[in-house]
Design an enzyme around this catalytic site. Structure first.
Site, PDB file in Angstrom:
ATOM      1  N   ARG A  61       0.910  -1.249   0.022  1.00  0.00           N
ATOM      2  CA  ARG A  61      -0.070   0.038   0.032  1.00  0.00           C
ATOM      3  C   ARG A  61       0.840   1.333   0.032  1.00  0.00           C
ATOM      4  O   ARG A  61       0.304   2.382  -0.328  1.00  0.00           O
ATOM      5  CB  ARG A  61      -0.905  -0.019   1.221  1.00  0.00           C
ATOM      6  CG  ARG A  61      -2.182  -0.948   0.994  1.00  0.00           C
ATOM      7  CD  ARG A  61      -2.839  -1.065   2.478  1.00  0.00           C
ATOM      8  NE  ARG A  61      -2.111  -1.928   3.164  1.00  0.00           N
ATOM      9  CZ  ARG A  61      -2.666  -2.616   4.071  1.00  0.00           C
ATOM     10  NH1 ARG A  61      -3.839  -2.774   4.396  1.00  0.00           N
ATOM     11  NH2 ARG A  61      -1.926  -3.247   4.981  1.00  0.00           N
ATOM     12  N   LYS A 167       2.271 -18.533   7.791  1.00  0.00           N
ATOM     13  CA  LYS A 167       1.330 -18.669   8.948  1.00  0.00           C
ATOM     14  C   LYS A 167       1.292 -17.366   9.557  1.00  0.00           C
ATOM     15  O   LYS A 167       1.643 -16.460   9.143  1.00  0.00           O
ATOM     16  CB  LYS A 167       2.504 -19.441   9.860  1.00  0.00           C
ATOM     17  CG  LYS A 167       3.598 -18.655  10.287  1.00  0.00           C
ATOM     18  CD  LYS A 167       4.417 -19.713  11.336  1.00  0.00           C
ATOM     19  CE  LYS A 167       3.420 -19.221  12.681  1.00  0.00           C
ATOM     20  NZ  LYS A 167       4.351 -18.337  13.731  1.00  0.00           N
ATOM     21  N   ASP A 196       5.679 -23.605   6.534  1.00  0.00           N
ATOM     22  CA  ASP A 196       6.031 -23.747   7.822  1.00  0.00           C
ATOM     23  C   ASP A 196       7.777 -23.749   7.669  1.00  0.00           C
ATOM     24  O   ASP A 196       8.343 -24.780   7.275  1.00  0.00           O
ATOM     25  CB  ASP A 196       5.534 -24.971   8.681  1.00  0.00           C
ATOM     26  CG  ASP A 196       5.942 -25.265   9.768  1.00  0.00           C
ATOM     27  OD1 ASP A 196       7.239 -24.621  10.173  1.00  0.00           O
ATOM     28  OD2 ASP A 196       5.237 -25.570  10.818  1.00  0.00           O
ATOM     29  N   HIS A 197       8.267 -22.597   8.159  1.00  0.00           N
ATOM     30  CA  HIS A 197       9.768 -22.466   7.777  1.00  0.00           C
ATOM     31  C   HIS A 197      10.639 -23.667   8.406  1.00  0.00           C
ATOM     32  O   HIS A 197      11.515 -23.906   8.054  1.00  0.00           O
ATOM     33  CB  HIS A 197      10.239 -20.976   8.188  1.00  0.00           C
ATOM     34  CG  HIS A 197      10.376 -20.816   9.425  1.00  0.00           C
ATOM     35  ND1 HIS A 197       9.545 -20.477  10.351  1.00  0.00           N
ATOM     36  CD2 HIS A 197      11.560 -20.579  10.086  1.00  0.00           C
ATOM     37  CE1 HIS A 197       9.884 -20.006  11.544  1.00  0.00           C
ATOM     38  NE2 HIS A 197      11.183 -20.190  11.298  1.00  0.00           N
ATOM     39  N   LYS A 201      14.292 -26.001   7.215  1.00  0.00           N
ATOM     40  CA  LYS A 201      15.537 -25.806   7.782  1.00  0.00           C
ATOM     41  C   LYS A 201      16.378 -27.243   7.429  1.00  0.00           C
ATOM     42  O   LYS A 201      15.621 -28.426   7.519  1.00  0.00           O
ATOM     43  CB  LYS A 201      15.475 -26.100   9.339  1.00  0.00           C
ATOM     44  CG  LYS A 201      15.110 -24.493   9.822  1.00  0.00           C
ATOM     45  CD  LYS A 201      14.799 -24.608  11.391  1.00  0.00           C
ATOM     46  CE  LYS A 201      14.248 -23.257  11.959  1.00  0.00           C
ATOM     47  NZ  LYS A 201      14.940 -22.237  12.195  1.00  0.00           N
ATOM     48  N   GLU A 235      13.585 -20.148  23.150  1.00  0.00           N
ATOM     49  CA  GLU A 235      14.132 -18.907  22.604  1.00  0.00           C
ATOM     50  C   GLU A 235      14.534 -17.945  23.603  1.00  0.00           C
ATOM     51  O   GLU A 235      13.859 -18.102  24.692  1.00  0.00           O
ATOM     52  CB  GLU A 235      12.845 -18.206  21.722  1.00  0.00           C
ATOM     53  CG  GLU A 235      12.313 -19.136  20.544  1.00  0.00           C
ATOM     54  CD  GLU A 235      11.471 -18.096  19.651  1.00  0.00           C
ATOM     55  OE1 GLU A 235      11.863 -17.587  18.697  1.00  0.00           O
ATOM     56  OE2 GLU A 235       9.987 -18.306  20.030  1.00  0.00           O
ATOM     57  N   ASP A 254       1.521 -20.294  18.034  1.00  0.00           N
ATOM     58  CA  ASP A 254       2.615 -19.592  17.328  1.00  0.00           C
ATOM     59  C   ASP A 254       3.570 -20.542  17.145  1.00  0.00           C
ATOM     60  O   ASP A 254       4.329 -20.640  16.107  1.00  0.00           O
ATOM     61  CB  ASP A 254       3.143 -18.488  18.261  1.00  0.00           C
ATOM     62  CG  ASP A 254       4.155 -17.733  17.511  1.00  0.00           C
ATOM     63  OD1 ASP A 254       3.956 -17.347  16.399  1.00  0.00           O
ATOM     64  OD2 ASP A 254       5.103 -17.483  17.997  1.00  0.00           O
ATOM     65  N   HIS A 259       5.242 -25.680  14.057  1.00  0.00           N
ATOM     66  CA  HIS A 259       6.665 -26.024  14.124  1.00  0.00           C
ATOM     67  C   HIS A 259       6.819 -27.352  14.923  1.00  0.00           C
ATOM     68  O   HIS A 259       7.434 -28.431  14.509  1.00  0.00           O
ATOM     69  CB  HIS A 259       7.545 -25.071  14.775  1.00  0.00           C
ATOM     70  CG  HIS A 259       7.293 -23.652  14.147  1.00  0.00           C
ATOM     71  ND1 HIS A 259       6.994 -23.626  12.736  1.00  0.00           N
ATOM     72  CD2 HIS A 259       7.485 -22.321  14.414  1.00  0.00           C
ATOM     73  CE1 HIS A 259       6.869 -22.299  12.381  1.00  0.00           C
ATOM     74  NE2 HIS A 259       7.505 -21.387  13.299  1.00  0.00           N
ATOM     75  N   LYS A 355       9.289 -18.486  25.218  1.00  0.00           N
ATOM     76  CA  LYS A 355      10.146 -17.367  24.995  1.00  0.00           C
ATOM     77  C   LYS A 355      10.757 -16.853  26.260  1.00  0.00           C
ATOM     78  O   LYS A 355      10.378 -17.091  27.307  1.00  0.00           O
ATOM     79  CB  LYS A 355       9.599 -16.214  24.347  1.00  0.00           C
ATOM     80  CG  LYS A 355       8.738 -16.447  23.040  1.00  0.00           C
ATOM     81  CD  LYS A 355       8.256 -15.388  22.310  1.00  0.00           C
ATOM     82  CE  LYS A 355       7.809 -15.632  20.894  1.00  0.00           C
ATOM     83  NZ  LYS A 355       8.683 -16.021  19.676  1.00  0.00           N
TER      84      LYS A 355
HETATM   85  C1  BG6 Z   1       8.000 -17.881  14.083  1.00  0.00           C
HETATM   86  C2  BG6 Z   1       7.052 -17.450  15.275  1.00  0.00           C
HETATM   87  O1  BG6 Z   1       7.155 -18.793  13.452  1.00  0.00           O
HETATM   88  O2  BG6 Z   1       9.039 -18.874  14.545  1.00  0.00           O
HETATM   89  C3  BG6 Z   1       8.219 -16.631  16.311  1.00  0.00           C
HETATM   90  O3  BG6 Z   1       6.003 -16.683  14.864  1.00  0.00           O
HETATM   91  C4  BG6 Z   1       9.227 -17.516  16.643  1.00  0.00           C
HETATM   92  O4  BG6 Z   1       7.360 -16.104  17.446  1.00  0.00           O
HETATM   93  C5  BG6 Z   1       9.874 -17.791  15.178  1.00  0.00           C
HETATM   94  O5  BG6 Z   1      10.203 -16.489  17.039  1.00  0.00           O
HETATM   95  C6  BG6 Z   1      11.239 -19.099  15.672  1.00  0.00           C
HETATM   96  O6  BG6 Z   1      11.701 -19.488  14.329  1.00  0.00           O
HETATM   97  P1  BG6 Z   1      13.318 -19.700  14.374  1.00  0.00           P
HETATM   98  O7  BG6 Z   1      13.630 -20.166  12.869  1.00  0.00           O
HETATM   99  O8  BG6 Z   1      14.121 -18.564  14.786  1.00  0.00           O
HETATM  100  O9  BG6 Z   1      13.421 -20.766  15.357  1.00  0.00           O
END
Ligand code: BG6
Length: 504
Positions: A61, A167, A196-197, A201, A235, A254, A259, A355
């Site tokens: 935007r 996501k 889903d990243h 990995k 984390e 989250d 994950h 976290k």
């Molecule tokens: C994301 C979450 O999907 O994954 C975040 O929304 C999180 O809250 C993150 O910090 C963690 O990803 P990675 O790759 O740093 O372990």
């Protein structure tokens, strides 16, 4: 190049290159584009994995131009790329294929202009009508964009068309089903790539290679040898500048729903008969469906209060920007679940994620049963530590096996480890998850993306917990200090089973 001398890398083949295509990123002014997507595309270009004519159209935007967008992305690569500052020559050619498209997501005219623009890019850059639409906007915008793509005939083209959806994919079962219905009213399932990243990995992909390309582990990957499994994603960061989003989400949505459940599926699934998108995902869905409904007393929630991170004082969750001062949102979850199938019956899986924990570490630990008897008189059986196979997802990526060994010169037994480390063995840094995933989508390989039934099976399992938490009495949050390993209740919870969390 140093890695050419590494014997573990000789004979490695580069993968396939996708057909020429254009990637349209919705929400191109956002954080994800700058931190992950564009650095990933740049690194793919650097490694010559992108097709000739590859183009990016950033849709957002803000009142930007092609030129200002390119400058911003160049800066983003300088700051966020794993390969360091941009190479000016490479950037010059990469930037030629970057465009900015101004528009509101609900503005039909912006999509009409997009149709023309994509046709022009096809003509000028030979992208053959092949398109990837990337939804990197807040999730509220997904239905609007999907509907507009459908209305303007953008879900079909003279080439192939795919859509990547970031996501969160829904916030409970009903909303995930609704989003699936919306997207599947415009696209076919095989055009949809739910990201889903974690699946991108390298260490996560290696779970399947480790299990199914080695013959010695599979026979013991079974309830007769395994006592329990622990999956931890810890984390050190708090919610950073995402308090507004996070406060409506929480750790279960989250991290666990996507994950950690994905990690669990890869550890627990049966070997697929072939390695293709449907065979792999069929096996993952079977795991999710075999999980017994999770009992409320098998869950623990936590929320961090003030404390410290990396030696510096940090504020509590309720004082973070965008977070309600009376928030009941969990920043920590631990839970236990059982997979009621032949392989896993009776084996508890403990999952935890939080976290503001003391270390950033993601690990899957398979704890084997103790040796059945002790024939070495000087060491009582109780002192013997069971074998543990730890798959370290990040950082210090690797795999280690703990076993017992004799102490030299003494009649005693101590645990030792056998370690494999990616960095030391292969001598290269792993590509970022997004590199692999973007490339796979362009190649039409959905193996590392979640299918409709998978995402719904995961929400089916977790939605009752979310509901029960919401209906239950408020908890005395915060209940763990930032920089600690979570609430004491989580330790008590696993201790009731005569076990303890791994010290990481
Ligand atoms: C994301 C979450 O999907 O994954 C975040 O929304 C999180 O809250 C993150 O910090 C963690 O990803 P990675 O790759 O740093 O372990």
């Amino acid at each position: 190049m140093a890695f050419l001398d590494n014997p573990l890398r000789t004979g490695l083949r580069m993968g396939r290159t996708p057909e020429p295509c254009t990637m349209v990123i919705f929400g191109a002014s956002g954080d994800l584009t700058r931190r992950k997507l564009v650095p990933a595309l740049y690194n793919l270009a650097r490694e010559r994995r992108l097709p000739a004519g590859f183009s990016v159209v950033g849709f957002a935007r803000r009142d930007w131009t092609d030129e200002s967008f390119r400058e911003l992305l160049c800066e983003a690569i300088n700051t966020n790329s794993r390969s360091g500052p941009v190479d000016p020559e490479l950037w010059a050619s990469f930037a030629q294929g970057i465009y900015y498209h101004w528009g509101n997501f609900d503005d039909a005219d912006a999509y009409r202009r997009l149709v023309e623009r994509l046709a022009a890019i096809d003509r000028e850059r030979g992208t053959g009508g092949n398109r990837v639409f990337y939804l990197a906007t807040p999730p509220e915008a997904y239905p609007t964009i999907i509907a507009q793509l459908g209305t303007h005939g953008l879900a079909r083209s003279s080439g192939w068309t795919r859509i990547i959806i970031e996501k969160p994919f829904g916030h409970d079962l009903t909303s995930a089903q609704a989003l699936n219905a919306e997207v599947l009213s415009v696209f076919n399932e095989d055009q949809v790539y739910r990201i889903d990243h974690y699946l991108g990995k390298e260490t996560v992909q290696n779970i399947l290679i480790f299990r199914f390309a080695n013959a010695i582990f599979e026979p013991i990957w079974h309830r007769s040898h395994i006592d329990h499994v622990q999956i931890t994603v810890a984390e050190t960061i708090g919610v950073e500048d995402r308090g507004g989003y996070y406060d409506t989400s929480g750790a279960l949505r989250d991290m666990i729903q996507n994950h950690l459940m994905q990690l669990l599926c890869l550890v627990a699934m049966e070997p697929p008969s072939v390695y293709d998108a449907d065979a792999v995902r069929d096996e993952k869905v079977k795991v999710l469906r075999a999980i017994r409904p999770i009992a409320l007393h098998d869950t623990v929630r936590g929320q961090y209060g003030p404390g410290s991170a990396n030696g510096r004082p940090v504020r509590g969750y309720r004082e973070e920007k965008g977070v309600s001062p009376t928030s009941q949102t969990e920043t920590y979850v631990a839970l236990k679940l059982f997979i009621d199938n032949w392989r896993w019956a009776g084996v508890p899986f403990y999952l935890r994620s939080g976290k503001r924990l003391p270390r950033r570490v993601s690990e899957i630990a398979i704890q084997f049963k103790a040796a059945p008897t002790m024939i070495f008189a000087d060491t009582p059986l109780n002192d013997l530590e069971p074998n543990v196979l730890a798959m370290k997802i990040q950082p210090d990526e690797g795999i280690s096996l703990k076993f017992s060994s004799k102490v030299p010169g003494q009649p005693q037994i101590r645990p030792v480890t056998m370690d494999f480390r990616y960095g030391a063995s292969f001598g290269v840094t792993s590509p970022e998850a997004y590199e692999r995933l973007l490339l796979d989508c362009m190649l039409g390989d959905g193996t590392l993306f979640t299918r409709r039934d998978e995402v719904e099976a995961s929400w089916t399992l977790l939605t009752p917990i979310l509901r029960a938490w919401a209906e239950g009495p408020p908890l005395p949050f915060p209940n763990y200090e930032a920089g600690s390993w979570g609430p004491v209740e989580a330790d008590e919870f696993i201790a009731r089973d005569g076990r303890s969390w791994r010290r990481l």
